[in-house]
Design a protein around this motif. Structure first.
Motif, PDB file in Angstrom:
ATOM      1  N   SER A   1       0.413  -0.975   0.117  1.00 15.75           N
ATOM      2  CA  SER A   1      -0.435   0.017   0.132  1.00 15.75           C
ATOM      3  C   SER A   1       1.043   1.589   0.027  1.00 15.75           C
ATOM      4  O   SER A   1       0.944   2.256  -0.416  1.00 15.75           O
ATOM      5  CB  SER A   1      -0.955  -0.024   0.991  1.00 15.75           C
ATOM      6  N   TYR A   2       1.897   1.407   0.773  1.00 13.79           N
ATOM      7  CA  TYR A   2       2.926   2.046   0.738  1.00 13.79           C
ATOM      8  C   TYR A   2       3.585   2.618  -1.188  1.00 13.79           C
ATOM      9  O   TYR A   2       3.808   3.923  -1.284  1.00 13.79           O
ATOM     10  CB  TYR A   2       3.999   1.905   1.390  1.00 13.79           C
ATOM     11  N   PHE A   3       3.923   1.582  -1.517  1.00 11.34           N
ATOM     12  CA  PHE A   3       4.599   1.810  -2.526  1.00 11.34           C
ATOM     13  C   PHE A   3       3.424   2.201  -3.858  1.00 11.34           C
ATOM     14  O   PHE A   3       3.580   2.635  -4.007  1.00 11.34           O
ATOM     15  CB  PHE A   3       5.350   0.245  -3.286  1.00 11.34           C
TER      16      PHE A   3
ATOM     17  N   GLY B   1      -7.318 -11.842   7.824  1.00  5.83           N
ATOM     18  CA  GLY B   1      -8.295 -10.557   8.580  1.00  5.83           C
ATOM     19  C   GLY B   1      -7.573 -10.026   8.876  1.00  5.83           C
ATOM     20  O   GLY B   1      -7.533  -8.425   8.994  1.00  5.83           O
ATOM     21  N   LEU B   2      -7.281 -10.648  10.282  1.00  2.00           N
ATOM     22  CA  LEU B   2      -6.694  -9.777  11.648  1.00  2.00           C
ATOM     23  C   LEU B   2      -5.221  -8.503  10.414  1.00  2.00           C
ATOM     24  O   LEU B   2      -5.397  -6.660  10.795  1.00  2.00           O
ATOM     25  CB  LEU B   2      -5.580 -10.571  12.388  1.00  2.00           C
ATOM     26  N   GLY B   3      -4.695  -8.928   9.859  1.00  2.00           N
ATOM     27  CA  GLY B   3      -3.600  -8.027   9.432  1.00  2.00           C
ATOM     28  C   GLY B   3      -4.216  -7.401   8.528  1.00  2.00           C
ATOM     29  O   GLY B   3      -3.254  -6.239   8.385  1.00  2.00           O
ATOM     30  N   LEU B   4      -5.390  -7.100   7.399  1.00  2.00           N
ATOM     31  CA  LEU B   4      -5.544  -6.417   6.855  1.00  2.00           C
ATOM     32  C   LEU B   4      -6.409  -5.485   7.345  1.00  2.00           C
ATOM     33  O   LEU B   4      -6.408  -4.292   6.905  1.00  2.00           O
ATOM     34  CB  LEU B   4      -6.600  -6.805   5.449  1.00  2.00           C
ATOM     35  N   GLY B   5      -6.904  -5.744   8.448  1.00  2.00           N
ATOM     36  CA  GLY B   5      -7.877  -4.646   9.289  1.00  2.00           C
ATOM     37  C   GLY B   5      -7.060  -4.205  10.153  1.00  2.00           C
ATOM     38  O   GLY B   5      -7.276  -2.624   9.756  1.00  2.00           O
ATOM     39  N   LEU B   6      -5.415  -4.306  10.534  1.00  2.00           N
ATOM     40  CA  LEU B   6      -3.960  -3.552  11.628  1.00  2.00           C
ATOM     41  C   LEU B   6      -4.331  -2.576  10.124  1.00  2.00           C
ATOM     42  O   LEU B   6      -3.801  -2.273  10.894  1.00  2.00           O
ATOM     43  CB  LEU B   6      -3.402  -4.769  11.709  1.00  2.00           C
ATOM     44  N   CYS B   7      -3.747  -2.912   9.442  1.00  2.00           N
ATOM     45  CA  CYS B   7      -3.255  -2.442   7.511  1.00  2.00           C
ATOM     46  C   CYS B   7      -4.020  -1.553   7.786  1.00  2.00           C
ATOM     47  O   CYS B   7      -3.067  -0.545   7.367  1.00  2.00           O
ATOM     48  CB  CYS B   7      -2.636  -3.128   6.620  1.00  2.00           C
ATOM     49  N   VAL B   8      -5.711  -1.374   7.669  1.00  2.00           N
ATOM     50  CA  VAL B   8      -6.142  -0.593   7.107  1.00  2.00           C
ATOM     51  C   VAL B   8      -6.421   0.742   8.145  1.00  2.00           C
ATOM     52  O   VAL B   8      -6.309   1.677   7.908  1.00  2.00           O
ATOM     53  CB  VAL B   8      -8.259  -0.689   7.251  1.00  2.00           C
ATOM     54  N   LEU B   9      -6.384  -0.003   9.461  1.00  2.00           N
ATOM     55  CA  LEU B   9      -6.073   1.426  11.072  1.00  2.00           C
ATOM     56  C   LEU B   9      -4.496   1.789  10.550  1.00  2.00           C
ATOM     57  O   LEU B   9      -5.031   3.222  10.632  1.00  2.00           O
ATOM     58  CB  LEU B   9      -6.045  -0.347  12.122  1.00  2.00           C
ATOM     59  N   ALA B  10      -3.770   1.274  10.267  1.00  2.00           N
ATOM     60  CA  ALA B  10      -2.932   1.728  10.699  1.00  2.00           C
ATOM     61  C   ALA B  10      -2.381   2.640   9.418  1.00  2.00           C
ATOM     62  O   ALA B  10      -2.128   4.075   9.210  1.00  2.00           O
ATOM     63  CB  ALA B  10      -1.394   0.900  10.296  1.00  2.00           C
ATOM     64  N   GLY B  11      -3.327   2.360   8.696  1.00  2.00           N
ATOM     65  CA  GLY B  11      -2.684   3.506   6.874  1.00  2.00           C
ATOM     66  C   GLY B  11      -3.699   4.683   7.311  1.00  2.00           C
ATOM     67  O   GLY B  11      -3.491   6.097   6.795  1.00  2.00           O
ATOM     68  N   ARG B  12      -5.205   4.431   7.595  1.00  2.00           N
ATOM     69  CA  ARG B  12      -5.226   5.516   7.798  1.00  2.00           C
ATOM     70  C   ARG B  12      -4.285   6.656   8.969  1.00  2.00           C
ATOM     71  O   ARG B  12      -4.422   8.326   8.438  1.00  2.00           O
ATOM     72  CB  ARG B  12      -6.732   5.561   8.462  1.00  2.00           C
TER      73      ARG B  12
ATOM     74  N   TYR C   1      -1.229  12.192   8.426  1.00  2.00           N
ATOM     75  CA  TYR C   1       0.269  12.310   8.233  1.00  2.00           C
ATOM     76  C   TYR C   1       0.693  12.258   6.942  1.00  2.00           C
ATOM     77  O   TYR C   1       2.036  12.545   7.678  1.00  2.00           O
ATOM     78  CB  TYR C   1       1.290  11.466   9.448  1.00  2.00           C
ATOM     79  N   ASP C   2       0.041  12.202   6.011  1.00  2.00           N
ATOM     80  CA  ASP C   2       0.257  12.900   5.223  1.00  2.00           C
ATOM     81  C   ASP C   2       1.594  11.861   4.641  1.00  2.00           C
ATOM     82  O   ASP C   2       1.969  11.850   3.338  1.00  2.00           O
ATOM     83  CB  ASP C   2       0.751  14.135   4.910  1.00  2.00           C
TER      84      ASP C   2
ATOM     85  N   MET D   1      -4.175   1.870   0.133  1.00  3.78           N
ATOM     86  CA  MET D   1      -4.868   0.373  -0.202  1.00  3.78           C
ATOM     87  C   MET D   1      -5.190   0.363  -1.771  1.00  3.78           C
ATOM     88  O   MET D   1      -6.140  -0.229  -1.213  1.00  3.78           O
ATOM     89  CB  MET D   1      -5.318   0.171   0.944  1.00  3.78           C
ATOM     90  N   MET D   2      -4.474   0.341  -2.855  1.00  8.40           N
ATOM     91  CA  MET D   2      -5.053  -0.440  -3.923  1.00  8.40           C
ATOM     92  C   MET D   2      -4.924  -1.743  -4.052  1.00  8.40           C
ATOM     93  O   MET D   2      -4.692  -2.817  -2.825  1.00  8.40           O
ATOM     94  CB  MET D   2      -4.739   0.263  -5.260  1.00  8.40           C
ATOM     95  N   TRP D   3      -6.271  -2.272  -4.876  1.00  6.59           N
ATOM     96  CA  TRP D   3      -6.732  -3.744  -5.102  1.00  6.59           C
ATOM     97  C   TRP D   3      -5.299  -4.872  -5.054  1.00  6.59           C
ATOM     98  O   TRP D   3      -6.026  -5.567  -4.745  1.00  6.59           O
ATOM     99  CB  TRP D   3      -7.438  -4.130  -6.392  1.00  6.59           C
ATOM    100  N   PHE D   4      -4.824  -4.564  -5.327  1.00 11.33           N
ATOM    101  CA  PHE D   4      -3.828  -4.995  -5.307  1.00 11.33           C
ATOM    102  C   PHE D   4      -2.368  -5.701  -4.033  1.00 11.33           C
ATOM    103  O   PHE D   4      -2.129  -6.613  -4.030  1.00 11.33           O
ATOM    104  CB  PHE D   4      -2.322  -5.240  -6.349  1.00 11.33           C
TER     105      PHE D   4
END
Lengths: 397, 249
Positions: free
Chosen positions: A35-37, A336-347, A352-353, A358-361
């Motif tokens: 997602s960062y990439f 599922g847990l990892g993705l959920g955590l990733c969404v939260l961390a992503g937000r 913070y800009d 998180m794109m489909w891939f």
């Protein structure tokens, strides 16, 4: 028997938690890195995204990405305008410039010169101002462009335009309307700050009109970087691009194609791709380490029960299926847990800009990584089951 | 009374002649069985006794198809494991042989009923049906509903061994092999377990082979085979059962 396998798994909470952690960690880290990439790649074509009205981008035939410009003769603008199917064509100048701040310090900016008449490509502005402020003489709009702390100017008048040595370590504030800067010894006046899309690599931006850009940038024989074309009604952008290429010999790409070109160029040439791949590899290695070892320990500790099941008639295949069921269950839940955590961390990161998108891939890459890690862990821990001798467990050994 | 290794009951379930088994190779080779001759009849409870390392566990492993013999002839329930592939042997074990292990070997994460249901699940019985059948067998060995839902760790040693016995017979196998079934139990629990074995596990279509050191349970045997140094040195009728008429199941 899979139900028995899952009950065995859930019965050992410590290892179950360890397995979940390993897989969730892999899923999180791989998805986050992807997602960062994705965010970085999105920012790499921010200039294209900021000009949604341009159906076709026309450039020098050697240009392969939006950040690798080669300028055109100004006359090419007229040549493009003359192509059938072109509704409008406006110039865009892109260049680097060293900008002197009032404290005497320098900062490199990307100067973007937009069409004087239409001001196409000026991003939304802070404080409700409009792009029309650029019509004032020597007017520029500044933007952080994904950087932080690069638009700071001295707070006190006494520290601005000092005689002698620059006043670098003095209290500062953000540039605002009314401040002045020097671009190649030409004074420009800041008329506001914009909310442009953050760039990758991050860099401060300076928007001005095409004519001002021509005046403040170092003199070059060619100044026109892109021609932004709007297609006439009912003219397909790709057809128009082909027509422009045929008529002018220049390179013409639709916005979508130019984005793809830019991302492809970044994928091949950017050092950040290597960093992202390294991060993904480390995530997968660590994930496999934790998951594989936990799964191996779990299977090894339960080996006597697998031997008992084998003695009672469970085939080796059935036992391996049980191990796979355990790995699959952990994989599903961990992903599922990892993705959920990733969404939260992503937000949090996005707020913070940071370039998180998180794109489909991204989840697909995360899921694939987890799949590989889980298959590896199951294969790794299935070996003892293949090699065990149920008879050796008969007497409780 | 010592005598020939002949079955005393119905038709023969186990017939072994000159069975040998060696572990390891070369100088490290250990000959665990040195030509075992044994016959066990259907409906019989045979105890294998002898000092540690004499080959008792190896012999029942060979009888149960967990180990392949090196030499000799051996037919179990009219099948010769040497003529069967590994998957066929595993399937045969699943259908025809029940196990009672020394340390119970109940799966700790499963309830008593789920542990008992395991052989049925292995044989393809659906979860619910397997649990119902397991419940019925557990009730017959004195378990109530609450105990059936207990994990092995919450049960006493005697209760755990009753679960193990129920597990060994839930799928109605024709042979049950028990390795030191009472060694981890006190005298009272050991007697109770052996009583259950005789009462429920033994029938005219079933044979029990019990490896034991425990002289307190010899009275439950039909015959006792003494092993020493990889051979059966003698077979005798159990003290209190020598003249007992054959039981109906």
């Amino acid at each position: 028997m899979n139900r028995v396998a899952l009950k065995m798994l859930l019965g050992d909470r410590t290892k179950y938690a360890g397995l979940l952690f390993g897989i969730a960690f892999t899923s999180f880290l791989v998805t986050f890195a992807a997602s960062y990439f994705g965010g970085m790649m999105t920012r790499s074509f921010a200039l294209i995204a900021e000009n949604p009205s341009a159906d076709v981008w026309v450039m020098d035939p050697a240009v392969v990405a939006v950040d690798r410009p080669i300028n055109l003769p100004t006359a090419d603008l007229s040549r493009v305008r003359s192509v059938e199917g072109v509704r409008s064509a406006v110039p865009l100048a892109v260049a680097q410039a060293e900008v002197r701040f009032p404290n005497g310090g320098f900062q490199s900016f990307q100067v973007i010169g937009v069409d004087d008449a239409t001001l196409t490509g000026v991003p939304p502005m802070n404080g409700g101002a409009t792009a029309a402020v650029l019509r004032a003489p020597d007017a520029v709009i500044v933007d952080a462009g994904g950087t932080s702390g690069k638009l700071e100017t001295p707070l006190l008048k006494a520290d601005q335009w000092p005689r002698g040595r620059p006043h670098l370590d003095v209290p500062t504030r953000l540039l605002m309307a009314g401040d002045e800067l020097l671009v190649n010894d030409t004074r420009v006046r800041v008329v506001g700050q914009s909310q442009a899309l953050p760039r990758f690599p991050p860099r401060p931006l300076l928007f001005t009109t095409y004519s001002t850009a021509e005046r403040i940038l170092l003199p070059e024989r060619r100044r026109l970087t892109f021609v932004l074309v709007t297609a006439a009604p009912a003219v397909d952008a790709r057809t128009l691009a082909a027509r422009i290429e045929a008529a002018t010999g220049l390179r013409a790409r639709t916005s979508d194609d130019f984005r793809t070109d830019t991302v492809s160029w970044m994928l091949v040439n950017s050092e950040d791709v290597g960093d992202a791949v390294t991060m993904l590899s480390i995530a997968m290695l660590v994930g496999f380490g934790v998951t594989g070892v936990m799964m191996f320990m779990f299977t090894n500790e339960n080996l006597k029960y697998y031997a008992v099941l084998n003695a009672m008639g469970a085939s080796t295949r059935s036992l391996l299926t049980m191990i796979c069921a355990q790995a699959a269950f952990c994989a599903l839940l961990g992903t599922g847990l990892g993705l959920g955590l990733c969404v939260l961390a992503g937000r949090v990161f996005a707020s913070y800009d940071f370039p998180f998108r998180m794109m489909w891939f991204a989840p697909a890459i995360g899921g694939t990584a987890v799949l590989l890690v889980s298959i590896g862990a199951a294969a790794f821990s299935g070996r003892p089951v293949l090699k065990m001798q149920p008879a050796s467990f008969l007497a409780g050994r | 009374m010592t005598g020939p290794a002949q079955p005393t009951r119905n038709h023969t379930a186990v017939r072994c002649h000159g069975v040998t088994k060696t572990y390891g190779q070369g100088n490290a080779a250990v000959q665990a069985l040195r030509g075992v001759d044994l016959e066990v009849g259907m409906g019989e409870l045979l105890m294998l006794v002898g000092p540690s390392g004499c080959g008792k566990t190896t012999l029942i492993s060979v009888l149960a198809g967990l180990l392949q013999r090196d030499g000799g002839d051996c037919s179990v329930l009219e099948h010769d494991y040497k003529q069967m592939s590994l998957p066929e042997t595993t399937r045969f074990r699943g259908r025809n042989i029940g196990f009672v292990f020394q340390t119970f070997q109940l799966i700790p994460a499963l309830t008593a009923a789920e542990n008992v249901a395991t052989p049925l699940l292995i044989n393809g019985v659906k979860w619910r049906a397997a649990l119902e059948r397991a419940g019925a067998v557990l009730r017959s060995v004195g378990f109530d509903d609450r105990m059936m839902r207990s994990l092995p760790a919450d049960l006493s040693g005697g209760q755990q061994q009753r679960v193990a016995i129920a597990r060994a017979m839930v799928h109605d196998p024709r042979m049950i092999v028990c390795d030191e079934p009472t060694s981890a139990l006190d005298s009272e629990s050991g007697h109770m377990v052996m009583s259950l074995m005789r009462q429920f596990a033994l029938g005219k279509d079933r044979v029990l082979v019990v490896v034991t050191h425990d002289a307190r349970i010899f009275e439950f045997a039909d015959r006792i085979a003494r092993m020493e140094d990889g051979r059966i040195t003698g077979i005798e009728d159990a003290p209190s059962r020598g003249n007992e008429p054959q039981r109906d199941p």
